[in-house]
Write a protein that holds these residues in place. Structure first.
Motif, PDB file in Angstrom:
ATOM      1  N   UNK A 189      -0.616  -9.340  -1.695  1.00 21.67           N
ATOM      2  CA  UNK A 189      -0.542  -7.978  -1.238  1.00 21.67           C
ATOM      3  C   UNK A 189      -0.513  -6.670  -2.340  1.00 21.67           C
ATOM      4  N   UNK A 190       0.462  -6.894  -3.344  1.00 22.60           N
ATOM      5  CA  UNK A 190       0.280  -6.165  -4.522  1.00 22.60           C
ATOM      6  C   UNK A 190      -1.112  -6.097  -5.186  1.00 22.60           C
ATOM      7  N   UNK A 191      -1.582  -7.197  -5.422  1.00 24.80           N
ATOM      8  CA  UNK A 191      -2.983  -7.179  -6.043  1.00 24.80           C
ATOM      9  C   UNK A 191      -3.891  -6.544  -5.400  1.00 24.80           C
ATOM     10  N   UNK A 192      -3.942  -6.637  -3.871  1.00 28.85           N
ATOM     11  CA  UNK A 192      -4.854  -6.141  -3.096  1.00 28.85           C
ATOM     12  C   UNK A 192      -4.833  -4.649  -3.043  1.00 28.85           C
ATOM     13  N   UNK A 193      -3.517  -3.863  -3.088  1.00 34.07           N
ATOM     14  CA  UNK A 193      -3.117  -2.503  -3.151  1.00 34.07           C
ATOM     15  C   UNK A 193      -3.874  -2.138  -4.194  1.00 34.07           C
ATOM     16  N   UNK A 194      -3.381  -2.837  -5.331  1.00 36.53           N
ATOM     17  CA  UNK A 194      -3.771  -2.298  -6.888  1.00 36.53           C
ATOM     18  C   UNK A 194      -5.216  -2.255  -6.820  1.00 36.53           C
ATOM     19  N   UNK A 195      -5.937  -3.123  -6.179  1.00 37.51           N
ATOM     20  CA  UNK A 195      -7.346  -3.236  -6.341  1.00 37.51           C
ATOM     21  C   UNK A 195      -7.873  -1.880  -5.546  1.00 37.51           C
ATOM     22  N   UNK A 196      -7.334  -1.812  -4.572  1.00 39.78           N
ATOM     23  CA  UNK A 196      -7.930  -0.507  -3.608  1.00 39.78           C
ATOM     24  C   UNK A 196      -7.645   0.778  -4.356  1.00 39.78           C
ATOM     25  N   UNK A 197      -6.376   1.003  -5.215  1.00 42.84           N
ATOM     26  CA  UNK A 197      -6.140   2.023  -5.828  1.00 42.84           C
ATOM     27  C   UNK A 197      -7.081   1.949  -7.165  1.00 42.84           C
ATOM     28  N   UNK A 198      -7.701   1.135  -7.708  1.00 41.76           N
ATOM     29  CA  UNK A 198      -8.213   1.081  -8.988  1.00 41.76           C
ATOM     30  C   UNK A 198      -7.400   1.042 -10.070  1.00 41.76           C
ATOM     31  N   UNK A 199      -6.243   0.579  -9.909  1.00 44.02           N
ATOM     32  CA  UNK A 199      -5.124   0.159 -11.096  1.00 44.02           C
ATOM     33  C   UNK A 199      -4.914  -1.339 -11.187  1.00 44.02           C
ATOM     34  N   UNK A 200      -4.698  -1.533 -12.520  1.00 38.38           N
ATOM     35  CA  UNK A 200      -4.303  -2.718 -13.013  1.00 38.38           C
ATOM     36  C   UNK A 200      -3.099  -3.748 -12.127  1.00 38.38           C
ATOM     37  N   UNK A 226       0.794  -1.213   0.029  1.00 33.97           N
ATOM     38  CA  UNK A 226       0.124   0.085   0.038  1.00 33.97           C
ATOM     39  C   UNK A 226       1.073   1.355   0.067  1.00 33.97           C
ATOM     40  N   UNK A 227       1.767   1.190   0.802  1.00 34.36           N
ATOM     41  CA  UNK A 227       2.898   2.370   0.605  1.00 34.36           C
ATOM     42  C   UNK A 227       3.635   2.631  -0.314  1.00 34.36           C
TER      43      UNK A 227
END
Length: 356
Positions: free
Chosen positions: A107-118, A79-80
């Motif tokens: 974690x990368x996939x989750x953080x990207x989903x939270x950011x709305x990016x692929x 996330x950071x």
């Protein structure tokens, strides 16, 4: 931390980087939950027989970081990493990519989903179907390449070069390590008198963040590794980065062949003690968490606790600096010492735990 410092070749992490990460991800990750260990459950160390002071019990806490998003501390760094790039305007339209079928990939996939990016995640074709399904559940574009991690990593690097996607890393990046270090800040808020933090070490991202924050606050860090996954311990011993053989029940999460330069620098700067534990001690600690608390954690998470519960042993044939305690096979808290053990992940098959 400015964009020109976001390089995995950076050899040191600062406390300011961790404070910036804490501000950046505040309210975006789950605060760590703390649980006390029953008084008397952990043995203290031996004292000088001429010391006539009354012995005080140690106080031990468990940091239940496996309750974090995606089941591990990795969510903090991921996330950071993405928040920092978004704030700096360096998050490309093509999104982020990583080669990892483990906790870092999730974690990368989750953080990207939270950011709305692929998120495009590369895994070996041999990756367990359950991990592939979980990654896709976070909206990741999963690419199965080759039979080994190295092949998936090469494909990930080619993809990043061709598309301009932002390449992330499981542990060897200052933003990832700084995010992990925010955990120690939260622990201190709940245990102001903390003396020692005990943490398992794989590639070194969590250790780097924890040890950097701990050094700033005058807290000892105990870095625990399986005896056959000792990348940091070997680097401390050699005084440089070296490759090691990986063969442990905890290798799925702690099986880095080489630690990061940041991790070695953190080990050399602070009050750091290196401890090696056996697979038997790891399995026993993991089972004890299940038997006594019904906590199902990864072998990697149980590795930290194994340092406190392992039988006293000494590693023969080594003459290493006592400051790093690189020959230690266990850690015994001193009289009245306050200790926190980080349980860092729970992405495990609970069916492998015996009913107790």
């Amino acid at each position: 931390m400015t964009p020109n410092r976001w390089s995995s070749t950076m050899h040191t992490l600062t406390y300011g980087d961790i404070k910036a990460a804490a501000d950046r991800i505040a309210g975006r990750v789950r605060p760590v939950t703390m649980a006390p260990v029953d008084p008397g459950a952990i043995r203290t160390g031996h004292r000088d027989p001429l010391d006539d002071r009354v012995d005080q019990p140690c106080e031990v806490w468990l940091a239940l970081e496996f309750m974090q998003h995606t089941g591990s501390f990795k969510a903090r760094g991921a996330r950071n990493f993405l928040e920092a790039h978004r704030d700096a305007g360096t998050l490309p339209a093509s999104g982020v990519t990583i080669a990892s079928g483990g906790n870092a990939g999730l974690a990368c996939a989750w953080a990207a989903q939270q950011q709305g990016v692929r998120a495009t995640v590369f895994l070996p074709a041999t990756a367990p179907a359950v991990k592939v399904a979980k990654l896709r559940g976070f909206g990741a574009d999963v690419r199965l390449v080759g039979l080994e991690y190295a092949e998936a990593l090469a494909a990930c690097e080619e993809f990043a070069a061709a598309t301009g996607a932002l390449a992330s890393h499981a542990y060897d990046h200052p933003l990832i390590a700084a995010g992990a270090g925010t955990l120690l800040e939260e622990i201190r808020q709940q245990i102001p008198g903390l003396d020692t933090v005990v943490v398992a070490v794989g590639g070194g991202g969590l250790f780097t963040g924890i040890a950097t924050a701990a050094e700033h606050h005058g807290i000892r860090t105990v870095a625990v590794e399986p005896e056959n996954c000792r990348a940091l311990n070997a680097a401390i011993e050699a005084g440089r980065l070296v490759d090691v053989t990986v063969d442990s029940v905890a290798a799925d999460s702690l099986g880095a062949r080489r630690t990061s330069a940041m991790a070695l620098a953190a080990a050399q700067q602070g009050d750091v003690h290196s401890v090696l534990v056996t697979d038997e001690d790891i399995v026993r600690a993991r089972q004890a968490l299940w038997d006594h608390r019904r906590l199902a954690v990864e072998h990697g998470a149980a590795t930290a606790l194994a340092a406190l519960t392992a039988a006293d042993r000494h590693q023969e044939g080594r003459d290493l600096p006592t400051r790093t305690a690189a020959a230690a096979r266990s850690y015994r808290p001193g009289s009245g010492e306050t200790v926190c053990v980080v349980l860092c992940g729970s992405n495990t098959d609970a069916r492998t735990l015996m009913h107790g």
